[in-house]
Design an enzyme around this catalytic site. Structure first.
Site, PDB file in Angstrom:
ATOM      1  N   THR A 146      45.212   7.515  55.317  1.00  0.00           N
ATOM      2  CA  THR A 146      45.511   6.212  54.886  1.00  0.00           C
ATOM      3  C   THR A 146      47.164   6.083  55.026  1.00  0.00           C
ATOM      4  OG1 THR A 146      45.812   7.201  52.569  1.00  0.00           O
ATOM      5  CG2 THR A 146      43.958   6.121  52.770  1.00  0.00           C
ATOM      6  N   THR A 183      44.713   9.626  46.536  1.00  0.00           N
ATOM      7  CA  THR A 183      43.742  10.626  47.029  1.00  0.00           C
ATOM      8  C   THR A 183      44.063  11.582  48.018  1.00  0.00           C
ATOM      9  OG1 THR A 183      42.003   9.274  46.478  1.00  0.00           O
ATOM     10  CG2 THR A 183      41.432  11.107  47.740  1.00  0.00           C
ATOM     11  N   GLU A 267      54.622  10.947  50.496  1.00  0.00           N
ATOM     12  CA  GLU A 267      54.936   9.771  50.907  1.00  0.00           C
ATOM     13  C   GLU A 267      56.398   9.610  50.961  1.00  0.00           C
ATOM     14  OE1 GLU A 267      52.893   7.851  47.984  1.00  0.00           O
ATOM     15  OE2 GLU A 267      51.104   7.382  49.239  1.00  0.00           O
ATOM     16  N   SER A 395      50.348  -4.950  49.625  1.00  0.00           N
ATOM     17  CA  SER A 395      50.605  -6.277  50.296  1.00  0.00           C
ATOM     18  C   SER A 395      50.437  -5.880  51.743  1.00  0.00           C
ATOM     19  CB  SER A 395      52.079  -6.675  50.066  1.00  0.00           C
ATOM     20  OG  SER A 395      52.335  -6.649  48.604  1.00  0.00           O
TER      21      SER A 395
END
Lengths: 395, 395
Positions: A146, A183, A267, A395
């Site tokens: 992802t 996840t 991240e 978004s």
């Protein structure tokens, strides 16, 4: 394509258009032989539909044959409809592969609260099944990425007394939970033959020493799942004591390698903080202290900024709930002692430390001084990239 | 200068050069009359020297006369030397004011692990004591600001049956802990006469409903302190039931106002998230759920970005440890229902919600659906400004 999967496993993938067009977002791995399976699942009270279905399958204690993974929708917080959709995806793949639906373990990751787009599934499944054998570990891993900046996988061959077996681990996740993109997902495959109870016990221990000791943001997702499939296709059994110990050691090592990749790809993370606590009353107290430091926003931002702000680390230990006498606590940052038995160490080594803090891997050693307890925890730092990635993810 | 302190209190400040030159960083408030005192202190295992000294003073159950506050050094993790330095600052002020050292409550905020610069203290104390009467609530508050973007104080006059009394609250903090700059500090003053036990009990209740329900980053500092001093200089006693209730209500209201300011000024914060949980098994469970949401990095970054990412909120409830059936849970964001009895609400109101999310105050309502428990919690968002402020604070 160099095939780095264990014997008897084939992988495929398809671009199902679940989120972005033109990239693989649906993956399938199928074993030629029945597999025994281990599974570890999220502790979140909201369990995604695929987590519920995997748990049902594991409760049957019957062999499985496949793992089916999608990115784009987490199929979490989707109610009865979500559960029914999950089962429908199993049936679609079963029909094209000849497997039974309950032999197929589903994994999902993506936005929470959105239903699976079933028409896209129906359109993509034939291509997915037709692609079996065309993907290696990286190819399967890419199909369920992802926000991951890079695919996370590793393979290892090891010699047991009676011959060679392979372990291959494929994971996704850039956080214990990625954005609303939930996840951490992980699939470990081996062609070794191993007894169910032995496999499940060693898998749990290995995951506890690796995946359960890393954190990006402390959020536990609705979908976190770690699966281990052993199909015995090598013809080599993990048998006697020495074999089992070597096999478990290798499994732990390879899971640890992939878990480290998750933190490194946290991240927006630029650094991996290695937090080692020792001298705690017991291991549980050491864990409390290590997790508290690893989850502290103030510690994570300081490390991001290369700031030798050890007071924040001590503070996080102080509110961790671990038992200790503050006068016994010492702390070393990048090998340089900053706090010794409750007293600051002001020795003018700030400049040396500032240089050391530019490294990617940052070591924090904390001694609580009242027992034999120890724990090691990996955490990512917290920087602007995390905020940018998470402030406007959907978004 | 409009004096908004209660009767009998005088405030002063001095620029002691503890961190930056030319700004007040040392404050003193002195009461003409003996005060009864309430105090609440950090739960962190590492308690700063001034926290230890304040606790000693409160254990004496004797009246106090003054509060002495500095910014620049937290005097935490400074060992015996730190404790001795703290006592020396009391003695310095005692000598110039004629008070006893143990009548002076010390507060410190700033970098952890640095000793107080005693020569600068010695140089500044005469100016500090000489300035008594020259500062109002804002002036005292400014003397112990650290990363605060604005001073946080409020004053309120209230009419009791027998006459008027005043409550003035002055606080600092841009986080439950500011950078390594520890700390939330708060001083509440009143000229009402109130019994010790009544004052201490109502002060604890009021703080529990206000300061204990806000969070910027979840880090609990080594120095957090809330003090309440009542000197009776108005000649008005808080006596019978109705008086006590009104007084406590006003105290709670004004502490709540200042606590809200802390969240609004959360380091780099642009929004205040109001998290209301109801329908929990009990209040403790509601608190678990509300705090989990308020501490979630993913929720805080989503709100910062104006992203209606309710799945992250549900996820944080899910790992909070609160007991509930996921099928009973509902969630409303800015008054718009997004999750109803375990099912997503997809009604096309995303655009309306996007507009509402531009507000500074963001309301989150969560219903767990299995009891009467309720809790309200305020949290700041998490944005680039937080990272910038914290990544390189000490430099």
């Amino acid at each position: 394509m160099a095939d780095d999967l264990p014997k008897g496993f084939r992988a495929g993938a398809a671009a199902a258009n679940f989120k972005k067009a033109g990239r693989d977002d649906l993956g399938l791995v199928v074993s030629e032989f029945p597999c025994i399976v281990s599974g570890l699942f999220t502790q979140n009270a909201f369990q995604a539909a695929p987590v519920k279905v995997c748990r049902e399958i594991l409760r049957r204690c019957a062999p499985v044959r496949a793992v089916l993974a999608n990115a784009g929708q987490a199929n979490a917080c989707t109610g009865e409809q979500g559960l029914e959709n999950c089962r429908a995806t199993q049936r679609m793949v079963a029909e094209k592969t000849g497997l039974a639906p309950e032999e197929i373990l589903p994994l999902s990751t993506g936005v929470i609260g959105q239903q699976l787009p079933m028409d896209r599934w129906a359109a993509a499944v034939p291509e997915l099944v037709g692609s079996l054998g065309s993907r290696d570990a990286e190819g399967f891993t890419r199909a369920f990425m992802t926000t991951d900046a890079f695919p996370k996988f590793a393979a290892r061959d090891l010699e047991l007394g009676s011959g060679q077996v392979r372990l291959t681990v494929m994971a996704k996740g850039a956080g214990m939970i990625c954005p609303n993109m939930a996840t951490m997902l992980c699939v470990a495959l081996t062609d070794a033959a191993v007894e169910r109870k032995v496999w499940q016990a060693m898998f749990r221990r290995a995951a506890d020493k690796t995946f359960n000791r890393v954190s990006v943001d402390g959020d536990t997702s609705t979908n976190d799942t770690i699966l281990g499939l052993a199909n015995g296709a090598s013809g080599i059994s993990v048998g006697a004591g020495a074999d089992i110990a070597l096999f478990e050691e290798t499994l732990t090592d390879i899971l640890g390698k992939v878990a480290y990749m998750l933190v490194k790809d946290g991240e927006g993370a630029s650094k991996v903080i290695h937090i080692a606590v020792k001298g705690a009353r017991d291991d549980a107290d050491a864990e409390l202290a290590a997790r508290s430091v690893g989850h502290s926003q103030l510690v994570k931002t300081a490390i991001y900024g290369g700031d030798a702000n050890w007071g924040r680390i001590v503070t996080a230990v102080g509110y961790s709930g671990a038992a200790f006498d503050p006068a016994d606590v010492s702390l070393t940052l990048c090998g340089i002692e900053r706090f010794s038995h409750g007293q600051p160490v002001n020795d003018g080594r700030e400049d040396a430390l500032a240089l050391l803090l530019r490294a990617v891997d940052i070591r924090v050693d904390i001694t609580l001084g009242n027992g034999p307890g120890a724990y090691m925890f990996l955490a990512s730092d917290l920087g602007h990239e995390y905020v940018s990635l998470n402030a406007d993810y959907r978004s």
